[in-house]
Design a protein around this motif. Structure first.
Motif, PDB file in Angstrom:
ATOM      1  N   LYS A  15       1.944   3.235  -3.153  1.00  8.77           N
ATOM      2  CA  LYS A  15       2.745   2.950  -1.964  1.00  8.77           C
ATOM      3  C   LYS A  15       1.862   2.593  -0.774  1.00  8.77           C
ATOM      4  CE  LYS A  15       6.776   5.784  -3.058  1.00  8.77           C
ATOM      5  NZ  LYS A  15       7.569   6.949  -2.671  1.00  8.77           N
ATOM      6  N   TYR A  19       1.854  -0.923   1.187  1.00  6.32           N
ATOM      7  CA  TYR A  19       2.120  -0.936   2.623  1.00  6.32           C
ATOM      8  C   TYR A  19       0.987  -1.628   3.382  1.00  6.32           C
ATOM      9  CZ  TYR A  19       3.730   0.716   7.155  1.00  6.32           C
ATOM     10  OH  TYR A  19       4.192   0.779   8.442  1.00  6.32           O
ATOM     11  N   LYS A  24       6.631  -3.812   2.239  1.00  4.34           N
ATOM     12  CA  LYS A  24       7.386  -2.629   2.622  1.00  4.34           C
ATOM     13  C   LYS A  24       8.733  -2.629   1.921  1.00  4.34           C
ATOM     14  CE  LYS A  24       5.009  -2.786   6.942  1.00  4.34           C
ATOM     15  NZ  LYS A  24       4.905  -3.579   8.117  1.00  4.34           N
TER      16      LYS A  24
END
Length: 120
Positions: A15, A19, A24
Motif C-alpha cells: 500500500k 501510494y 490511491k
C-alpha cells in the motif's frame, strides 16, 4: 512473482509503495459503454463532418439528457472507519424506500448559445 522467489512483502508495504507512486484507492468513474460499432460510428461522423465550415455548424443543435436521483445517489462511496463504527452517521449513506424518485433534465446548445433546461 515475489512468492515464486520466496520473498514475503506485507500488505502495508505494498500500500505504501502504491501510494508513493500516486496510486490511491478511489471509486471508479462511470462512463458510457462504447462498443466497437459506437467508436466506428463516431469516427465516421468526425471524418464526414470535420471539414465543414462555420455556416454549417451554426445550423446544428446539440442536446443531452440526464437522470438525477431526488434522494441519494447511484454511485459507490468509500469511507475509512474503525471497527465497530459502521453504523455511525458519518459512515453511512441514508436511503429511502422505493428510491425516492428521480427527474429527467434535457438541455441543448448551438453556436448561438444554450437553451433553458426542460424537466419532465
Amino acid at each position: 512473482m515475489l512468492e515464486e522467489t520466496g520473498t514475503n512483502v506485507s500488505i502495508s508495504t505494498v500500500k505504501r509503495v502504491l501510494y508513493r507512486h500516486n496510486l490511491k484507492g478511489r471509486s471508479a468513474r462511470k462512463k458510457p459503454l462504447l462498443q466497437n460499432r459506437h467508436k466506428k460510428a463516431r469516427l465516421r461522423f468526425a471524418t464526414a463532418h470535420g471539414d465543414k465550415d462555420r455556416t454549417f455548424w451554426r445550423n446544428v443543435l446539440w442536446s443531452d439528457e440526464i437522470k438525477i436521483q431526488l434522494f441519494g445517489h447511484n454511485d459507490h462511496r468509500y469511507v475509512r472507519r474503525k471497527k465497530g463504527e459502521a453504523c455511525k452517521p458519518k459512515n453511512t449513506i441514508p436511503t429511502v424506500k422505493h428510491g425516492g424518485g428521480s427527474i429527467m433534465l434535457w438541455g441543448c446548445f448551438a453556436a448561438g448559445g444554450a437553451d433553458a433546461l426542460d424537466a419532465s
